[in-house]
Design a protein around this motif. Structure first.
Motif, PDB file in Angstrom:
ATOM      1  N   SER A  32      44.916  28.938  46.010  1.00  0.00           N
ATOM      2  CA  SER A  32      45.389  30.278  45.661  1.00  0.00           C
ATOM      3  C   SER A  32      45.375  31.155  46.903  1.00  0.00           C
ATOM      4  O   SER A  32      44.652  30.894  47.856  1.00  0.00           O
ATOM      5  CB  SER A  32      44.538  30.919  44.556  1.00  0.00           C
ATOM      6  OG  SER A  32      43.250  31.222  45.034  1.00  0.00           O
ATOM      7  N   TYR A  34      45.789  35.472  47.995  1.00  0.00           N
ATOM      8  CA  TYR A  34      45.874  36.869  47.577  1.00  0.00           C
ATOM      9  C   TYR A  34      46.072  37.689  48.835  1.00  0.00           C
ATOM     10  O   TYR A  34      45.354  37.506  49.821  1.00  0.00           O
ATOM     11  CB  TYR A  34      44.583  37.283  46.862  1.00  0.00           C
ATOM     12  CG  TYR A  34      44.455  38.767  46.636  1.00  0.00           C
ATOM     13  CD1 TYR A  34      45.109  39.379  45.578  1.00  0.00           C
ATOM     14  CD2 TYR A  34      43.694  39.552  47.501  1.00  0.00           C
ATOM     15  CE1 TYR A  34      44.996  40.750  45.377  1.00  0.00           C
ATOM     16  CE2 TYR A  34      43.577  40.922  47.304  1.00  0.00           C
ATOM     17  CZ  TYR A  34      44.231  41.506  46.238  1.00  0.00           C
ATOM     18  OH  TYR A  34      44.128  42.862  46.044  1.00  0.00           O
ATOM     19  N   THR A  35      47.053  38.578  48.825  1.00  0.00           N
ATOM     20  CA  THR A  35      47.278  39.449  49.975  1.00  0.00           C
ATOM     21  C   THR A  35      47.400  40.889  49.510  1.00  0.00           C
ATOM     22  O   THR A  35      47.873  41.163  48.415  1.00  0.00           O
ATOM     23  CB  THR A  35      48.561  39.068  50.742  1.00  0.00           C
ATOM     24  OG1 THR A  35      49.678  39.237  49.864  1.00  0.00           O
ATOM     25  CG2 THR A  35      48.513  37.648  51.237  1.00  0.00           C
ATOM     26  N   GLN A  36      46.950  41.784  50.381  1.00  0.00           N
ATOM     27  CA  GLN A  36      47.063  43.204  50.078  1.00  0.00           C
ATOM     28  C   GLN A  36      47.028  43.989  51.383  1.00  0.00           C
ATOM     29  O   GLN A  36      46.284  43.661  52.297  1.00  0.00           O
ATOM     30  CB  GLN A  36      45.932  43.682  49.171  1.00  0.00           C
ATOM     31  CG  GLN A  36      46.047  45.137  48.791  1.00  0.00           C
ATOM     32  CD  GLN A  36      44.986  45.577  47.797  1.00  0.00           C
ATOM     33  OE1 GLN A  36      44.084  44.830  47.461  1.00  0.00           O
ATOM     34  NE2 GLN A  36      45.112  46.788  47.331  1.00  0.00           N
ATOM     35  N   ASN A  90      38.174  33.908  41.568  1.00  0.00           N
ATOM     36  CA  ASN A  90      37.511  35.187  41.804  1.00  0.00           C
ATOM     37  C   ASN A  90      36.122  35.263  41.175  1.00  0.00           C
ATOM     38  O   ASN A  90      35.390  36.203  41.428  1.00  0.00           O
ATOM     39  CB  ASN A  90      38.368  36.336  41.278  1.00  0.00           C
ATOM     40  CG  ASN A  90      39.642  36.462  42.074  1.00  0.00           C
ATOM     41  OD1 ASN A  90      39.609  36.447  43.285  1.00  0.00           O
ATOM     42  ND2 ASN A  90      40.755  36.542  41.382  1.00  0.00           N
TER      43      ASN A  90
END
Length: 151
Positions: A32, A34-36, A90
């Motif tokens: 997985s 996740y980017t922000q 998470n």
């Protein structure tokens, strides 16, 4: 989709690319990403990429890369508990780990053991629900989204 996100992140951040390639060489594959990016009060843009990777043997890691031009350039790696393989990347604990947690007792000035146990029981119920219901629902919804994208 995950490969495209990783490709974008590794092209933009060479430090992350190097760590990613190193982990691939050790048998890890991405599970997985996740980017922000956020703009902070100073006007700086802080970008964060979280990349979860696992090996067939069952061990998994989380690479967290944080970057802001001229301010921040940090790559952190941590091992993730075995629960990651069956649940959500998470969540760091399983309901069982919470329920089985034992705290050392001190003779003077500690928490009331019955209060701690009662609170842990509530947390255990929440995590059990998350593991049994929400993670499975999320998985089904992600699969549905992927099917719709392919149409």
């Amino acid at each position: 989709m995950i490969e495209e996100m990783i490709d974008l992140a590794t092209r933009k951040f060479p430090k992350l690319a190097k760590a990613y390639e190193e982990k691939q060489g050790q048998g890890f594959t991405a599970t997985s990403v996740y980017t922000q990016s956020v703009v902070v009060e100073t006007g700086d843009v802080i970008s964060v990429v979280e990349l979860t990777m696992a090996r067939p043997a069952g061990d998994s890691i989380l690479l967290t890369y944080s970057y802001s031009k001229g301010v921040l350039d940090i790559l952190l790696e941590r091992e993730l508990p075995g629960v990651q393989q069956n649940g959500d990347s998470n969540l760091l604990l399983s309901g069982r780990e919470i329920q089985d947690k034992e705290f050392k007792r001190k003779m003077v000035r500690g928490y009331d053991p019955s209060d701690v146990d009662a609170f842990l029981d509530v947390i255990f119920k929440d995590y059990s629900y998350i593991e049994r219901v929400l993670i499975q629902e999320n998985k089904v919804l992600k699969e549905d989204i992927e099917k719709l994208r392919r149409k």
